[in-house]
Design a protein around this motif. Structure first.
Motif, PDB file in Angstrom:
ATOM      1  N   ASN A  93      40.577   0.629  -5.207  1.00  0.00           N
ATOM      2  CA  ASN A  93      40.973   1.225  -6.486  1.00  0.00           C
ATOM      3  C   ASN A  93      40.599   0.266  -7.606  1.00  0.00           C
ATOM      4  O   ASN A  93      40.684  -0.955  -7.445  1.00  0.00           O
ATOM      5  CB  ASN A  93      42.478   1.505  -6.488  1.00  0.00           C
ATOM      6  N   ARG A  94      40.218   0.841  -8.746  1.00  0.00           N
ATOM      7  CA  ARG A  94      39.631   0.031  -9.821  1.00  0.00           C
ATOM      8  C   ARG A  94      40.641  -0.857 -10.556  1.00  0.00           C
ATOM      9  O   ARG A  94      41.807  -0.517 -10.679  1.00  0.00           O
ATOM     10  CB  ARG A  94      38.977   0.963 -10.850  1.00  0.00           C
ATOM     11  N   CYS A  95      40.135  -1.999 -11.066  1.00  0.00           N
ATOM     12  CA  CYS A  95      40.871  -2.860 -11.998  1.00  0.00           C
ATOM     13  C   CYS A  95      40.060  -2.865 -13.298  1.00  0.00           C
ATOM     14  O   CYS A  95      38.883  -2.485 -13.293  1.00  0.00           O
ATOM     15  CB  CYS A  95      40.984  -4.288 -11.471  1.00  0.00           C
ATOM     16  N   TYR A  96      40.657  -3.334 -14.397  1.00  0.00           N
ATOM     17  CA  TYR A  96      39.991  -3.111 -15.686  1.00  0.00           C
ATOM     18  C   TYR A  96      39.778  -4.370 -16.531  1.00  0.00           C
ATOM     19  O   TYR A  96      39.409  -4.268 -17.687  1.00  0.00           O
ATOM     20  CB  TYR A  96      40.787  -2.058 -16.491  1.00  0.00           C
ATOM     21  N   PRO A 116      30.347   2.366  -1.163  1.00  0.00           N
ATOM     22  CA  PRO A 116      31.659   2.001  -1.709  1.00  0.00           C
ATOM     23  C   PRO A 116      32.296   3.181  -2.450  1.00  0.00           C
ATOM     24  O   PRO A 116      31.640   3.844  -3.242  1.00  0.00           O
ATOM     25  CB  PRO A 116      31.342   0.875  -2.694  1.00  0.00           C
ATOM     26  N   GLY A 117      33.553   3.450  -2.144  1.00  0.00           N
ATOM     27  CA  GLY A 117      34.288   4.528  -2.823  1.00  0.00           C
ATOM     28  C   GLY A 117      35.341   3.882  -3.707  1.00  0.00           C
ATOM     29  O   GLY A 117      36.183   3.123  -3.216  1.00  0.00           O
ATOM     30  N   THR A 118      35.273   4.120  -5.019  1.00  0.00           N
ATOM     31  CA  THR A 118      36.243   3.484  -5.919  1.00  0.00           C
ATOM     32  C   THR A 118      37.001   4.563  -6.688  1.00  0.00           C
ATOM     33  O   THR A 118      36.446   5.609  -7.018  1.00  0.00           O
ATOM     34  CB  THR A 118      35.554   2.504  -6.896  1.00  0.00           C
ATOM     35  N   PHE A 119      38.280   4.286  -6.982  1.00  0.00           N
ATOM     36  CA  PHE A 119      39.181   5.310  -7.534  1.00  0.00           C
ATOM     37  C   PHE A 119      40.094   4.707  -8.584  1.00  0.00           C
ATOM     38  O   PHE A 119      40.194   3.493  -8.726  1.00  0.00           O
ATOM     39  CB  PHE A 119      40.047   5.886  -6.401  1.00  0.00           C
ATOM     40  N   ASN A 120      40.799   5.613  -9.288  1.00  0.00           N
ATOM     41  CA  ASN A 120      41.820   5.163 -10.240  1.00  0.00           C
ATOM     42  C   ASN A 120      43.202   5.330  -9.617  1.00  0.00           C
ATOM     43  O   ASN A 120      43.614   6.452  -9.324  1.00  0.00           O
ATOM     44  CB  ASN A 120      41.731   5.996 -11.529  1.00  0.00           C
ATOM     45  N   ALA A 121      43.895   4.198  -9.446  1.00  0.00           N
ATOM     46  CA  ALA A 121      45.269   4.277  -8.938  1.00  0.00           C
ATOM     47  C   ALA A 121      46.245   3.629  -9.900  1.00  0.00           C
ATOM     48  O   ALA A 121      47.449   3.714  -9.735  1.00  0.00           O
ATOM     49  CB  ALA A 121      45.363   3.567  -7.586  1.00  0.00           C
ATOM     50  N   LEU A 122      45.718   2.954 -10.924  1.00  0.00           N
ATOM     51  CA  LEU A 122      46.557   2.092 -11.771  1.00  0.00           C
ATOM     52  C   LEU A 122      47.044   2.784 -13.035  1.00  0.00           C
ATOM     53  O   LEU A 122      48.047   2.397 -13.617  1.00  0.00           O
ATOM     54  CB  LEU A 122      45.723   0.853 -12.154  1.00  0.00           C
TER      55      LEU A 122
END
Ligand SMILES: Cc1cc2nc3c(=O)[nH]c(=O)nc-3n(C[C@H](O)[C@H](O)[C@H](O)COP(=O)(O)OP(=O)(O)OC[C@H]3O[C@@H](n4cnc5c(N)ncnc54)[C@H](O)[C@@H]3O)c2cc1C
Length: 477
Positions: A93-96, A116-122
């Motif tokens: 999951n992404r960081c910013y 790579p699979g990246t997502f928004n969890a935050l």
């Protein structure tokens, strides 16, 4: 599955996807010395991280899985583990923050063969999903908030959450044996040698289960008086969810979902709406971090680059850090911070204003101290909070508004309960003096084991206004 600022099983899109697509899932946490967001934070946050990882490990074991730990550069660790296990995909999951974004980009490129699979969890919304009509980022909160609410009301599914995966496929024994890059949680040495952290952690329960219970307790009663209660540091009027949200033990979508139920934002009570706004202030902070990454340590309002701060302030900074300024509500806040790793929002604003405007010490020094001592230390919210108080940030309090700690104390800690709790030297004095013990008669004052004020509040306020008037007319960035 690479865990970062998402230390939970529920509403975790990367984990859900890994479990859906793969027949074995390696759950991994990397303590990366270059990681700005989660690993290389201050001492108090690393203590929280240790306990949060321990809680996540238990949750994974309860599901028949395991959490593996590694230490070093993330790129190298991931490549090594892929080599050792034959893994075919990577999820996170992404960081910013700017350094993590750069690093993740490099990793995504290097591992492109592993899809790579990246997502928004935050966040509720990605920082690039809520922009002004002209495509640029908001610098003012109210239109940002209105636009966010309009989106959520239009498409309530944006706030839908994911359940905990029913099955987290464990590694087979033969694959597990190949993980030479992994160490035990204790070998990450997240806990300091001296055990000051034990008393700090008596104030907290870490992990997903504790975070959800904390939210439910808050929603059951405190939220109904949040508008008033959130300003009173002597009471438990706020949710204390900030460290749980920072480490991703609970998702903001889950918080908003539980707050709203099946209602729209315009059906919330006034108190609930104020709470919803605070959750969106956090989003706004991430938006600023993403679009103005230099604002972590540079003033957004460039006039402040020329601001003339006081010199030779080491002794004043130390007194502030130790809660020995002689201003009761400032000292109470700084001692609460040191003892618990947390400070009430109202008091954060008071101690920050005192450091910046009365001691004329650059906000970055305060930001650094907070980063080291807060369990909720968060690059986005911390730099926004400090820049807001300094008057140099987005939608900031104007510089000329200098919090008067005595009036603030009289208003928000009328009976002095908060001050007396954290500054026991003042426990026995009459209410009317609790925020200004220097007005006691000389004999009573001498009997107190409490310092005289470091600086004169009125004089230093004028000094700050003068310093500000020197930059006021210059061009704003
Ligand atoms: C100088 C200064 C520094 C700060 N540093 C941090 C920090 O490092 N980490 C951090 O999480 N917050 C920071 N804040 C914001 C705020 O003080 C805390 O989020 C809040 O006190 C946390 O307590 P709570 O969870 O009980 O909040 P609640 O009042 O219950 O609010 C719920 C949630 O909304 C979010 N929130 C509330 N207020 C703010 C705000 N002003 N800005 C951004 N998000 C907010 C938090 O995630 C919080 O958990 C700072 C504020 C100031 C003035």
């Amino acid at each position: 599955m690479w865990f970062r600022q998402d230390l939970r099983l529920s509403d975790n899109p990367a984990l859900t996807e890994a479990c859906r697509r793969c027949d074995q899932v390696l759950c991994l946490f990397i303590d990366d010395p270059q990681d700005q967001t989660i690993s290389q934070v201050g001492a108090a946050s690393r203590v929280w991280l240790h306990h949060s990882l321990a809680a996540l490990q238990i949750s994974l074991r309860n599901k028949g899985s395991e959490l593996y730990f590694a230490r070093g550069a993330s790129e190298e660790i991931l490549e090594k583990l892929i080599g050792q296990t034959g893994a075919q995909r990577v999820y996170w999951n992404r960081c910013y923050d700017p350094l993590t974004i750069d690093r993740d980009r490099r990793i995504k490129l290097a591992l492109r063969d592993y899809q790579p699979g990246t997502f928004n969890a935050l966040l509720l919304q990605e920082p690039w999903d809520n922009l002004k009509g002209d495509g640029t980022a908001y610098r003012v909160f109210t239109p940002y908030w209105r636009s966010a609410v309009a989106e959520f009301d239009k498409d309530p599914q944006l706030l839908d959450t994911l359940n905990t995966p029913r099955h987290i496929p464990p590694l087979t024994r033969s694959v597990g044996k190949k993980l030479q890059a992994c160490v035990a949680l204790n070998e990450l040495c997240l806990l300091p040698e001296f055990d000051w952290h034990r008393s700090m952690m008596t104030h907290w329960r870490c992990g997903e289960v504790a975070a959800r219970a904390q939210l439910e307790r808050f929603l059951k009663s405190r939220v109904n008086d949040y508008g008033r209660g959130r300003d009173l540091p002597g009471q438990e009027g706020t949710s204390q969810l900030s460290p749980h949200l920072h480490f991703g033990e609970i998702s903001p979508r889950h918080v908003m979902n539980r707050l709203l139920g099946s209602r729209r934002f315009d059906q919330l009570s006034d108190d609930e709406l104020i709470f919803a706004k605070e959750i969106v202030w956090r989003e706004f902070a991430y938006c600023l971090l993403y679009h103005f990454p230099h604002s972590i340590d540079e003033p957004l309002d460039t006039r402040f680059r020329k601001f003339r701060w006081a010199r030779d302030t080491d002794a004043h900074l130390r007194a502030w850090q130790r809660g020995q300024t002689g201003v009761p509500i400032v000292d109470a806040g700084m001692r609460e911070l040191y003892a618990t790793g947390w400070m009430h929002n109202r008091v954060r604003m008071i101690v920050a204003s005192y450091l910046i405007k009365n001691l004329l010490i650059p906000w970055q020094s305060g930001e650094r101290w907070f980063r080291d001592t807060l369990v909720d230390a968060d690059l986005a919210s911390n730099s926004m909070g400090w820049q807001w108080t300094a008057g140099s940030g987005a939608d900031a309090s104007p510089f000329f508004r200098v919090f008067n700690p005595v009036l603030q104390g009289d208003k928000f800690d009328r009976q002095g309960d908060y001050v007396k709790r954290w500054v026991p030297e003042l426990a026995g004095i009459a209410e009317r003096y609790v925020h200004k013990p220097w007005e006691l008669d000389a004999q009573s004052r001498d009997a107190l084991d409490y310092p005289s004020p470091l600086v004169d509040l009125k004089e230093t306020r004028l000094r700050a206004l003068k310093a500000f008037s020197d930059i006021k007319g210059t061009n704003r960035g």
